[in-house]
Design a protein around this motif. Structure first.
Motif, PDB file in Angstrom:
ATOM      1  N   TYR A 213       0.799  -1.222   0.000  1.00 37.91           N
ATOM      2  CA  TYR A 213       0.000   0.000   0.000  1.00 37.91           C
ATOM      3  C   TYR A 213       0.839   1.283   0.000  1.00 37.91           C
ATOM      4  N   PRO A 214       1.889   1.422   0.834  1.00 42.61           N
ATOM      5  CA  PRO A 214       2.665   2.676   0.813  1.00 42.61           C
ATOM      6  C   PRO A 214       3.304   2.952  -0.545  1.00 42.61           C
ATOM      7  N   TYR A 215       3.762   1.893  -1.225  1.00 38.90           N
ATOM      8  CA  TYR A 215       4.409   2.077  -2.529  1.00 38.90           C
ATOM      9  C   TYR A 215       3.388   2.475  -3.592  1.00 38.90           C
ATOM     10  N   LEU A 216       2.205   1.882  -3.520  1.00 37.55           N
ATOM     11  CA  LEU A 216       1.159   2.209  -4.483  1.00 37.55           C
ATOM     12  C   LEU A 216       0.712   3.658  -4.318  1.00 37.55           C
ATOM     13  N   GLN A 217       0.534   4.076  -3.078  1.00 39.42           N
ATOM     14  CA  GLN A 217       0.184   5.473  -2.824  1.00 39.42           C
ATOM     15  C   GLN A 217       1.276   6.420  -3.309  1.00 39.42           C
ATOM     16  N   ALA A 218       2.534   6.018  -3.133  1.00 36.25           N
ATOM     17  CA  ALA A 218       3.657   6.880  -3.522  1.00 36.25           C
ATOM     18  C   ALA A 218       3.651   7.152  -5.017  1.00 36.25           C
ATOM     19  N   ILE A 219       3.353   6.130  -5.822  1.00 38.97           N
ATOM     20  CA  ILE A 219       3.313   6.323  -7.270  1.00 38.97           C
ATOM     21  C   ILE A 219       2.257   7.364  -7.623  1.00 38.97           C
ATOM     22  N   LEU A 220       1.073   7.226  -7.050  1.00 37.14           N
ATOM     23  CA  LEU A 220      -0.011   8.156  -7.363  1.00 37.14           C
ATOM     24  C   LEU A 220       0.305   9.573  -6.890  1.00 37.14           C
ATOM     25  N   LYS A 221       0.818   9.697  -5.679  1.00 34.88           N
ATOM     26  CA  LYS A 221       1.098  11.027  -5.139  1.00 34.88           C
ATOM     27  C   LYS A 221       2.230  11.712  -5.894  1.00 34.88           C
ATOM     28  N   SER A 222       3.188  10.937  -6.373  1.00 42.66           N
ATOM     29  CA  SER A 222       4.328  11.537  -7.078  1.00 42.66           C
ATOM     30  C   SER A 222       3.921  12.155  -8.402  1.00 42.66           C
ATOM     31  N   VAL A 223       2.791  11.746  -8.962  1.00 44.55           N
ATOM     32  CA  VAL A 223       2.301  12.346 -10.204  1.00 44.55           C
ATOM     33  C   VAL A 223       1.020  13.148  -9.949  1.00 44.55           C
ATOM     34  N   SER A 224       0.750  13.451  -8.672  1.00 43.62           N
ATOM     35  CA  SER A 224      -0.469  14.185  -8.285  1.00 43.62           C
ATOM     36  C   SER A 224      -1.719  13.539  -8.871  1.00 43.62           C
ATOM     37  N   GLY A 225      -1.748  12.214  -8.817  1.00 41.10           N
ATOM     38  CA  GLY A 225      -2.860  11.494  -9.427  1.00 41.10           C
ATOM     39  C   GLY A 225      -3.752  10.754  -8.457  1.00 41.10           C
ATOM     40  N   TYR A 226      -3.548  10.947  -7.146  1.00 38.09           N
ATOM     41  CA  TYR A 226      -4.289  10.149  -6.169  1.00 38.09           C
ATOM     42  C   TYR A 226      -5.793  10.399  -6.247  1.00 38.09           C
ATOM     43  N   GLN A 227      -6.209  11.679  -6.232  1.00 37.16           N
ATOM     44  CA  GLN A 227      -7.637  11.984  -6.260  1.00 37.16           C
ATOM     45  C   GLN A 227      -8.275  11.567  -7.569  1.00 37.16           C
ATOM     46  N   THR A 228      -7.559  11.809  -8.683  1.00 42.09           N
ATOM     47  CA  THR A 228      -8.106  11.413  -9.980  1.00 42.09           C
ATOM     48  C   THR A 228      -8.256   9.903 -10.067  1.00 42.09           C
ATOM     49  N   PHE A 229      -7.265   9.179  -9.561  1.00 45.52           N
ATOM     50  CA  PHE A 229      -7.345   7.716  -9.572  1.00 45.52           C
ATOM     51  C   PHE A 229      -8.569   7.227  -8.800  1.00 45.52           C
ATOM     52  N   ARG A 230      -8.841   7.850  -7.650  1.00 45.80           N
ATOM     53  CA  ARG A 230      -9.969   7.407  -6.842  1.00 45.80           C
ATOM     54  C   ARG A 230     -11.304   7.630  -7.555  1.00 45.80           C
ATOM     55  N   ARG A 231     -11.350   8.581  -8.474  1.00 45.86           N
ATOM     56  CA  ARG A 231     -12.568   8.762  -9.270  1.00 45.86           C
ATOM     57  C   ARG A 231     -12.808   7.564 -10.175  1.00 45.86           C
ATOM     58  N   TYR A 232     -11.723   6.965 -10.659  1.00 43.85           N
ATOM     59  CA  TYR A 232     -11.853   5.799 -11.530  1.00 43.85           C
ATOM     60  C   TYR A 232     -11.999   4.502 -10.730  1.00 43.85           C
ATOM     61  N   HIS A 233     -11.317   4.431  -9.604  1.00 44.93           N
ATOM     62  CA  HIS A 233     -11.291   3.211  -8.791  1.00 44.93           C
ATOM     63  C   HIS A 233     -11.603   3.602  -7.348  1.00 44.93           C
ATOM     64  N   ALA A 234     -12.869   3.787  -7.051  1.00 45.14           N
ATOM     65  CA  ALA A 234     -13.271   4.391  -5.782  1.00 45.14           C
ATOM     66  C   ALA A 234     -12.724   3.665  -4.562  1.00 45.14           C
ATOM     67  N   ASP A 235     -12.823   2.362  -4.538  1.00 44.02           N
ATOM     68  CA  ASP A 235     -12.484   1.626  -3.325  1.00 44.02           C
ATOM     69  C   ASP A 235     -11.315   0.659  -3.490  1.00 44.02           C
ATOM     70  N   ALA A 236     -10.828   0.490  -4.691  1.00 49.12           N
ATOM     71  CA  ALA A 236      -9.824  -0.553  -4.931  1.00 49.12           C
ATOM     72  C   ALA A 236      -8.495   0.070  -5.340  1.00 49.12           C
ATOM     73  N   ILE A 237      -7.480  -0.116  -4.503  1.00 52.62           N
ATOM     74  CA  ILE A 237      -6.120   0.289  -4.858  1.00 52.62           C
ATOM     75  C   ILE A 237      -5.317  -0.984  -5.054  1.00 52.62           C
ATOM     76  N   SER A 238      -4.883  -1.215  -6.282  1.00 54.02           N
ATOM     77  CA  SER A 238      -4.153  -2.441  -6.603  1.00 54.02           C
ATOM     78  C   SER A 238      -2.982  -2.103  -7.510  1.00 54.02           C
ATOM     79  N   VAL A 239      -2.019  -3.015  -7.579  1.00 54.42           N
ATOM     80  CA  VAL A 239      -0.879  -2.829  -8.479  1.00 54.42           C
ATOM     81  C   VAL A 239      -1.365  -2.651  -9.907  1.00 54.42           C
ATOM     82  N   GLU A 240      -2.260  -3.532 -10.351  1.00 52.43           N
ATOM     83  CA  GLU A 240      -2.728  -3.499 -11.732  1.00 52.43           C
ATOM     84  C   GLU A 240      -3.436  -2.187 -12.051  1.00 52.43           C
ATOM     85  N   GLY A 241      -4.324  -1.752 -11.137  1.00 48.90           N
ATOM     86  CA  GLY A 241      -5.087  -0.540 -11.385  1.00 48.90           C
ATOM     87  C   GLY A 241      -4.210   0.701 -11.450  1.00 48.90           C
ATOM     88  N   ILE A 242      -3.246   0.795 -10.549  1.00 48.73           N
ATOM     89  CA  ILE A 242      -2.388   1.982 -10.511  1.00 48.73           C
ATOM     90  C   ILE A 242      -1.446   2.030 -11.706  1.00 48.73           C
TER      91      ILE A 242
END
Length: 338
Positions: A213-242
């Motif tokens: 989980y920390p690594y997956l969040q880091a990828i999204l935050k490093s590209v300022s994509g965390y909020q946008t990602f959650r719009r596409y994948h509301a509840d699921a954070i996975s390697v494949e999705g990110i």
């Protein structure tokens, strides 16, 4: 052809250096906080000796230098990886060509040679940015929040890009800057994925959702994509999705897909009158099209199975080759800045 050769090179590298400064600030900031959080969790989970804490801390800073591709150059100057040495080297060291201050200085130097060809707002912004940054000292990074400092770097680069978007005529000068920006963005998004992925392979990639989980969040935050990602994948954070989101999403402006397609559009917008140069121009457009075709063949399932990062590495190498081809096409060889 007045804009070509020296001017084309300067414009292209203005785009690259400003984008590089922003992306390095993102990568350093996220890496800094990712490793700090992981160390805190590890400290809570198990007691460690002072020696092991020292080794782990040094390993954290080594990974940040590795993420910027500067390990060999750093070790030529320093024998250990300490917080102040690493932060100084990657932010304010003028002898490091990829430090933040060097990137901004190079972009400013290139823009200085073109002041009569670009709107004055660009020079005013980049000059003020450089003057602000050059006054910073390494001690300032420890007194202030590193997160706040790197946030200010991102704000300065956003101001420069916003001015360019607002006032530059959509002519060759504009297209060369944007070609540099989007090629650099594609490379750096892939570099962030490679860096975070390498850390995750050591720290928990494939070890389950809690470890990843920390690594997956880091990828999204490093590209300022965390909020946008959650719009596409509301509840699921996975390697494949990110990985799919950061590589293949056509609407997210920092994805590899978006960057390569925008690069292709700006390449197509460059107008040339020399027949020989037009032929070379068409070749690089075809090369970009081949990379885009490779990307179009990638499926979500491929990304999910690629835990060793072979697909990301292949795309990264393809982007680097595009940079070489761009230089051979438009610049006088031997004068290209890197």
């Amino acid at each position: 052809m007045a804009v070509l050769n020296r001017n084309a090179e300067a414009l292209f590298w203005i785009g690259r250096y400003m984008e590089r400064a922003e992306n390095h600030a993102r990568l350093i900031d996220v890496h800094y906080h990712l490793q700090t959080e992981i160390e805190k969790e590890a400290a809570l989970g198990a007691a460690s000796s002072e020696g092991s804490k020292h080794v782990e801390s040094g390993s954290k800073w080594l990974r940040i230098v590795d993420a910027l591709g500067s390990r060999a150059a750093y070790e030529a100057q320093y024998s250990t990886y300490s917080e102040m040495d690493v932060l100084g080297y990657i932010t304010l060291d003028r002898d490091n060509p990829n430090s933040l201050v060097s990137c901004v200085s190079h972009a400013r130097g290139n823009l200085r040679t073109l002041r009569e060809k670009v709107p004055s707002e660009l020079w005013d912004t980049i000059n003020a940015f450089y003057l602000w940054l050059r006054e910073k000292q390494v001690d300032d990074l420890s007194k202030e929040s590193p997160h706040q400092f790197f946030g200010q770097i991102k704000e300065w680069t956003a101001l420069f890009q916003g001015n360019a978007q607002s006032v530059m005529p959509r002519e060759n000068e504009w297209h060369f800057i944007e070609c540099g920006r989007y090629l650099e963005r594609a490379e750096n998004t892939l570099r962030i994925m490679k860096s975070v992925g390498n850390s995750a392979l050591v720290g928990g990639w494939g070890a389950g959702a809690a470890a990843e989980y920390p690594y997956l969040q880091a990828i999204l935050k490093s590209v300022s994509g965390y909020q946008t990602f959650r719009r596409y994948h509301a509840d699921a954070i996975s390697v494949e999705g990110i990985v799919e989101f950061v590589v293949l999403n056509a609407a997210f402006p920092r994805s590899v897909h978006f960057s390569l397609h925008t690069l292709g559009e700006h390449l197509g917008g460059i107008e040339l009158h020399d027949k020989q140069l037009r032929a070379a121009h068409e070749r690089i457009i075809r090369q970009v099209s081949k990379v885009k075709a490779d990307l179009a063949c990638v499926e979500r399932e491929d990304l999910g199975l690629d835990r060793e990062g072979a697909i990301v590495s292949h795309l990264f190498e393809s982007c680097q080759q595009l940079g070489v081809t761009f230089a051979k096409t438009f610049f006088r060889m031997g004068e290209v800045s890197a």
